[in-house]
Design a protein around this motif. Structure first.
Motif, PDB file in Angstrom:
ATOM      1  N   THR A  89     -99.945  14.699 -11.767  1.00  0.00           N
ATOM      2  CA  THR A  89    -100.893  15.349 -10.855  1.00  0.00           C
ATOM      3  C   THR A  89    -101.848  16.256 -11.616  1.00  0.00           C
ATOM      4  O   THR A  89    -103.044  16.328 -11.293  1.00  0.00           O
ATOM      5  CB  THR A  89    -100.136  16.150  -9.787  1.00  0.00           C
ATOM      6  OG1 THR A  89     -99.184  15.296  -9.132  1.00  0.00           O
ATOM      7  CG2 THR A  89    -101.098  16.707  -8.744  1.00  0.00           C
ATOM      8  N   ALA A  90    -101.334  16.946 -12.631  1.00  0.00           N
ATOM      9  CA  ALA A  90    -102.195  17.818 -13.430  1.00  0.00           C
ATOM     10  C   ALA A  90    -103.291  17.016 -14.132  1.00  0.00           C
ATOM     11  O   ALA A  90    -104.464  17.408 -14.144  1.00  0.00           O
ATOM     12  CB  ALA A  90    -101.357  18.583 -14.453  1.00  0.00           C
ATOM     13  N   ILE A  91    -102.912  15.890 -14.713  1.00  0.00           N
ATOM     14  CA  ILE A  91    -103.900  15.043 -15.397  1.00  0.00           C
ATOM     15  C   ILE A  91    -104.921  14.507 -14.400  1.00  0.00           C
ATOM     16  O   ILE A  91    -106.127  14.508 -14.663  1.00  0.00           O
ATOM     17  CB  ILE A  91    -103.190  13.882 -16.128  1.00  0.00           C
ATOM     18  CG1 ILE A  91    -102.346  14.413 -17.285  1.00  0.00           C
ATOM     19  CG2 ILE A  91    -104.207  12.861 -16.643  1.00  0.00           C
ATOM     20  CD1 ILE A  91    -101.444  13.370 -17.919  1.00  0.00           C
ATOM     21  N   ARG A  92    -104.427  14.056 -13.270  1.00  0.00           N
ATOM     22  CA  ARG A  92    -105.327  13.517 -12.246  1.00  0.00           C
ATOM     23  C   ARG A  92    -106.311  14.587 -11.769  1.00  0.00           C
ATOM     24  O   ARG A  92    -107.503  14.319 -11.557  1.00  0.00           O
ATOM     25  CB  ARG A  92    -104.498  12.976 -11.079  1.00  0.00           C
ATOM     26  CG  ARG A  92    -105.300  12.228 -10.026  1.00  0.00           C
ATOM     27  CD  ARG A  92    -104.384  11.555  -9.030  1.00  0.00           C
ATOM     28  NE  ARG A  92    -103.815  10.319  -9.567  1.00  0.00           N
ATOM     29  CZ  ARG A  92    -102.524  10.035  -9.589  1.00  0.00           C
ATOM     30  NH1 ARG A  92    -101.643  10.903  -9.113  1.00  0.00           N
ATOM     31  NH2 ARG A  92    -102.097   8.891 -10.087  1.00  0.00           N
ATOM     32  N   MET A 124    -103.505  17.014 -22.907  1.00  0.00           N
ATOM     33  CA  MET A 124    -102.727  17.735 -21.905  1.00  0.00           C
ATOM     34  C   MET A 124    -101.235  17.440 -22.024  1.00  0.00           C
ATOM     35  O   MET A 124    -100.400  18.342 -21.880  1.00  0.00           O
ATOM     36  CB  MET A 124    -103.237  17.392 -20.501  1.00  0.00           C
ATOM     37  CG  MET A 124    -104.602  17.979 -20.176  1.00  0.00           C
ATOM     38  SD  MET A 124    -105.191  17.522 -18.517  1.00  0.00           S
ATOM     39  CE  MET A 124    -103.940  18.276 -17.487  1.00  0.00           C
ATOM     40  N   VAL A 125    -100.891  16.178 -22.286  1.00  0.00           N
ATOM     41  CA  VAL A 125     -99.479  15.815 -22.458  1.00  0.00           C
ATOM     42  C   VAL A 125     -98.866  16.624 -23.600  1.00  0.00           C
ATOM     43  O   VAL A 125     -97.756  17.161 -23.482  1.00  0.00           O
ATOM     44  CB  VAL A 125     -99.329  14.307 -22.714  1.00  0.00           C
ATOM     45  CG1 VAL A 125     -97.914  13.978 -23.195  1.00  0.00           C
ATOM     46  CG2 VAL A 125     -99.652  13.508 -21.457  1.00  0.00           C
ATOM     47  N   GLN A 127     -99.837  19.452 -24.730  1.00  0.00           N
ATOM     48  CA  GLN A 127     -99.801  20.870 -24.399  1.00  0.00           C
ATOM     49  C   GLN A 127     -98.659  21.206 -23.441  1.00  0.00           C
ATOM     50  O   GLN A 127     -98.066  22.287 -23.512  1.00  0.00           O
ATOM     51  CB  GLN A 127    -101.132  21.296 -23.759  1.00  0.00           C
ATOM     52  CG  GLN A 127    -102.259  21.526 -24.744  1.00  0.00           C
ATOM     53  CD  GLN A 127    -102.041  22.765 -25.591  1.00  0.00           C
ATOM     54  OE1 GLN A 127    -101.569  23.788 -25.104  1.00  0.00           O
ATOM     55  NE2 GLN A 127    -102.412  22.693 -26.864  1.00  0.00           N
ATOM     56  N   LEU A 128     -98.341  20.282 -22.520  1.00  0.00           N
ATOM     57  CA  LEU A 128     -97.427  20.604 -21.431  1.00  0.00           C
ATOM     58  C   LEU A 128     -96.046  19.979 -21.564  1.00  0.00           C
ATOM     59  O   LEU A 128     -95.053  20.575 -21.158  1.00  0.00           O
ATOM     60  CB  LEU A 128     -98.049  20.160 -20.093  1.00  0.00           C
ATOM     61  CG  LEU A 128     -99.375  20.825 -19.741  1.00  0.00           C
ATOM     62  CD1 LEU A 128     -99.977  20.170 -18.494  1.00  0.00           C
ATOM     63  CD2 LEU A 128     -99.182  22.315 -19.505  1.00  0.00           C
ATOM     64  N   CYS A 129     -95.969  18.771 -22.113  1.00  0.00           N
ATOM     65  CA  CYS A 129     -94.686  18.054 -22.154  1.00  0.00           C
ATOM     66  C   CYS A 129     -94.654  17.122 -23.356  1.00  0.00           C
ATOM     67  O   CYS A 129     -94.519  15.902 -23.205  1.00  0.00           O
ATOM     68  CB  CYS A 129     -94.506  17.279 -20.847  1.00  0.00           C
ATOM     69  SG  CYS A 129     -92.807  16.936 -20.405  1.00  0.00           S
ATOM     70  N   PRO A 130     -94.768  17.653 -24.570  1.00  0.00           N
ATOM     71  CA  PRO A 130     -94.901  16.799 -25.760  1.00  0.00           C
ATOM     72  C   PRO A 130     -93.634  15.995 -26.018  1.00  0.00           C
ATOM     73  O   PRO A 130     -92.524  16.469 -25.769  1.00  0.00           O
ATOM     74  CB  PRO A 130     -95.161  17.805 -26.885  1.00  0.00           C
ATOM     75  CG  PRO A 130     -94.558  19.084 -26.399  1.00  0.00           C
ATOM     76  CD  PRO A 130     -94.766  19.082 -24.906  1.00  0.00           C
TER      77      PRO A 130
END
Length: 300
Positions: A89-92, A124-125, A127-130
């Motif tokens: 959802t964040a990426i979208r 973003m990936v 940064q948030l959930c590598p």
């Protein structure tokens, strides 16, 4: 693949795939270029759980003049279903990438879009959930977005981290406050990392950064907490602390009075710590300051 994995595949390939449940197989129909893309994606995802590498993001250039690419983003093996949904959802929301699907069995997110949006999503990936380490715990640098849409020039993406003890309700309140005062619409609260992800012009993002950092400091009702947003007539941004004893009802009444008397519409009550965040013209801010001082003198 096992029957339990067939339905995610049909979602990913819905335009060209059907299910042969009797043989636990997927049957593809379509043009040659779509079948090649389907085969590539199938082999990217048809792996035993936990064996996919955490290296560079896999990409496939789609045929056609629009230059889109398909990509498989690997995320942290520890990511929960909630984390995967939130990241999607964040990426979208922030990268404006709409063709996305979270594939939990492989801890992956499958995407398709322009190279610029895919690159933003990849950033973003990480940064948030590598997939290959812990997420950063400090604010991110600015990630510049390319001109992938009209008016897109100059926009940046930022990730701001809040105190790990921040309640989810306060994280949501921060997003609403930023949306109200800084007029940033591409915002998302990432609860597991206590982070706020946003995209907008550097000036508006700077206001959001100021607000997040200002509220993280010890509250000081005697100090002046103020910044400005360039380029607008109502660009004075002000934060008023109203005291720990202020009730929700009293704070709501104060907000209504400021709206009515000062004519300020961009205003938001923040409950922890109790504060009023607003934006307006200099004369409106002066009126609001008088109303807040009266509120304090009356003992709330």
């Amino acid at each position: 693949p096992p029957r339990s994995t067939l339905f995610p595949y049909t979602t990913l390939f819905r335009s060209v795939i059907s299910v042969d449940q009797e043989h636990h197989a997927l049957v593809a129909h379509g043009s040659a270029d779509k079948l090649v893309a389907t085969e590539w994606l199938f082999h990217q995802l048809d792996q035993p759980a936990g064996t996919s590498g955490a290296g560079s993001t896999a990409q496939y250039k789609m045929s056609g003049e629009n230059g889109e690419v398909a990509s498989v983003f690997r995320v942290a093996p520890s990511a929960s279903t909630v984390d995967m949904t939130a990241l999607t959802t964040a990426i979208r929301t922030v990268a404006d990438l709409q063709r996305l699907f979270p594939y939990e069995g492989q801890k992956a997110i499958v995407a398709r879009g322009t190279p610029e949006k895919i690159a933003a999503a990849d950033w973003m990936v990480h940064q948030l959930c590598p997939p290959d380490g812990k997420a950063p715990t400090t604010d991110s640098p600015a990630y510049p977005m390319e001109a992938d849409r009209p008016g897109g020039n100059g926009e940046v993406i930022r990730v701001f981290r809040m105190d790990p003890k921040t309640a989810d309700a306060d994280l949501t309140a921060m997003v609403t406050a930023i949306r109200t005062v800084a007029d940033l619409q591409r915002l998302f609260p990432f609860e597991s990392g206590k982070a706020v992800i946003m995209r907008g012009s550097p000036d508006r993002v700077a206001v959001a950064e100021w607000l997040i950092h200002e509220l993280a400091k010890p509250s000081d009702p005697q100090a002046t907490h103020q910044t400005t947003m360039p380029g607008v007539t109502d660009g004075v941004v002000r934060l008023f602390y109203v005291g720990q004893q202020s009730s929700t009802a009293a704070l709501t009444a104060l907000i209504g009075q400021i709206r009515t008397t000062a004519g300020i519409m961009r205003i938001f009550p923040f409950s922890q710590p109790p504060a009023v965040i607003l934006r307006g013209r200099p004369d409106q801010i002066s009126t609001a300051e008088l109303l807040v001082a009266r509120f304090a003198a009356d003992g709330r």
